[in-house]
Design a protein around this motif. Structure first.
Motif, PDB file in Angstrom:
ATOM      1  N   ILE A 178       0.890  -1.169   0.086  1.00  0.00           N
ATOM      2  CA  ILE A 178      -0.027  -0.097  -0.087  1.00  0.00           C
ATOM      3  C   ILE A 178       0.770   1.277  -0.072  1.00  0.00           C
ATOM      4  O   ILE A 178       2.198   1.100   0.319  1.00  0.00           O
ATOM      5  N   SER A 179       0.180   2.406  -0.214  1.00  0.00           N
ATOM      6  CA  SER A 179       0.937   3.748  -0.218  1.00  0.00           C
ATOM      7  C   SER A 179       0.042   4.570   0.682  1.00  0.00           C
ATOM      8  O   SER A 179       0.533   5.681   0.850  1.00  0.00           O
ATOM      9  N   GLY A 197      -5.111   2.564   2.875  1.00  0.00           N
ATOM     10  CA  GLY A 197      -5.358   0.985   2.871  1.00  0.00           C
ATOM     11  C   GLY A 197      -6.796   0.524   3.025  1.00  0.00           C
ATOM     12  O   GLY A 197      -7.237  -0.180   3.738  1.00  0.00           O
ATOM     13  N   ASN A 207      -8.598  -0.882   0.817  1.00  0.00           N
ATOM     14  CA  ASN A 207      -8.516  -2.220  -0.082  1.00  0.00           C
ATOM     15  C   ASN A 207      -7.791  -3.268   0.890  1.00  0.00           C
ATOM     16  O   ASN A 207      -8.414  -4.423   1.212  1.00  0.00           O
ATOM     17  N   LEU A 208      -6.644  -2.705   1.720  1.00  0.00           N
ATOM     18  CA  LEU A 208      -6.079  -3.669   2.768  1.00  0.00           C
ATOM     19  C   LEU A 208      -7.270  -3.985   3.922  1.00  0.00           C
ATOM     20  O   LEU A 208      -7.319  -5.256   4.222  1.00  0.00           O
ATOM     21  N   SER A 236       4.945  -1.000   2.526  1.00  0.00           N
ATOM     22  CA  SER A 236       4.532   0.138   2.189  1.00  0.00           C
ATOM     23  C   SER A 236       5.902   0.886   1.777  1.00  0.00           C
ATOM     24  O   SER A 236       6.995   0.620   2.173  1.00  0.00           O
ATOM     25  N   GLY A 288      -2.511   3.544   6.449  1.00  0.00           N
ATOM     26  CA  GLY A 288      -3.228   2.233   6.191  1.00  0.00           C
ATOM     27  C   GLY A 288      -2.206   1.081   6.857  1.00  0.00           C
ATOM     28  O   GLY A 288      -2.719   0.127   7.099  1.00  0.00           O
ATOM     29  N   SER A 334      -0.732  -5.767  -4.931  1.00  0.00           N
ATOM     30  CA  SER A 334      -0.517  -4.146  -4.869  1.00  0.00           C
ATOM     31  C   SER A 334      -2.052  -3.644  -4.813  1.00  0.00           C
ATOM     32  O   SER A 334      -2.825  -3.382  -5.500  1.00  0.00           O
ATOM     33  N   ALA A 335      -2.308  -3.365  -3.496  1.00  0.00           N
ATOM     34  CA  ALA A 335      -3.659  -2.637  -3.191  1.00  0.00           C
ATOM     35  C   ALA A 335      -3.605  -1.140  -2.864  1.00  0.00           C
ATOM     36  O   ALA A 335      -3.771  -0.716  -1.712  1.00  0.00           O
ATOM     37  N   GLY A 336      -3.112  -0.266  -3.768  1.00  0.00           N
ATOM     38  CA  GLY A 336      -2.948   1.022  -3.657  1.00  0.00           C
ATOM     39  C   GLY A 336      -1.568   1.604  -3.640  1.00  0.00           C
ATOM     40  O   GLY A 336      -1.146   2.544  -2.962  1.00  0.00           O
TER      41      GLY A 336
END
Length: 201
Positions: A8-9, A12, A14-15, A36, A42, A91-93
């Motif tokens: 994530i970045s 989060g 989606n996390l 991250s 997140g 990869s969720a963001g």
């Protein structure tokens, strides 16, 4: 049980959806770690759930490839990408393009969500681009990450109609409402063997 690493970045969301899904003992995957490229807010979702979390900053490496190597090693420490059951990297963001060496280490067991119906509107401004093009329909794609930009095989998609006069923020929020359950569904199907990853061994 499929082991997954989530990257994530930002916030989060989606996390969090994946954490909520994996809290169900019947869900066929577990989150082994969350990584991250920055001190993303997140990461608190991971810490609150007792999931190992780490930050690998690009500025701490000499090059993008070196950053990718450190990131890969951090994931592999949690037994994702190694052994007879290599798991899945999600990869969720993550708001960076992963370097080729990293992609080669994990793909096709490396997936991403993208806020458009690929191959339409790849890149960092997909929602804005869809509106600028006058698209009547867009949506979200879960796809395998390859060495291109949003060019990997499409796994699952969900569509949404663009409303007249809708802003980029409004449309993006409606896409996110589709994105979270679609990602959870895709991970479930991969874990159960119902969805094959092209080229996976």
């Amino acid at each position: 049980m499929l082991k997954i690493a989530v990257l994530i970045s930002g916030g989060g969301s989606n996390l969090k959806a994946l954490i909520d899904a994996t809290a169900d003992p019947d869900f066929p995957a577990e989150i082994a770690c969350v990584g991250s490229d920055t001190d993303a807010p997140g990461l608190e979702h991971a810490r609150a759930a007792g999931i190992p979390a780490f930050v690998v900053r690009p500025r701490d490496s000499d090059s993008r490839e070196a950053w990718g190597e450190v990131l890969a090693a951090a994931i592999q420490e949690h037994h994702v990408g190694t052994g007879p059951h290599p798991g899945l990297v999600v990869s969720a963001g993550l708001m960076r393009i992963l370097p080729p060496g990293f992609v080669r280490a994990f793909s096709p067991r490396l997936i991403n969500t993208h806020p458009a119906l690929l191959p339409a509107f790849p890149g960092a401004h997909a929602v804005r681009d869809a509106l600028a093009a006058g698209a009547e329909r867009t949506g979200v794609t879960v796809h395998v990450i390859d060495e291109g930009v949003d060019t990997g095989p499409v796994l699952r998609q969900a569509a949404v109609d663009v409303r007249p006069g809708e802003t980029e923020a409004e449309l993006h929020e409606r896409i996110k409402q589709l994105e979270r359950p679609l990602l959870v569904q895709t991970v479930r199907e991969i874990a159960l063997g119902e969805l094959a990853l092209p080229g996976a061994r």
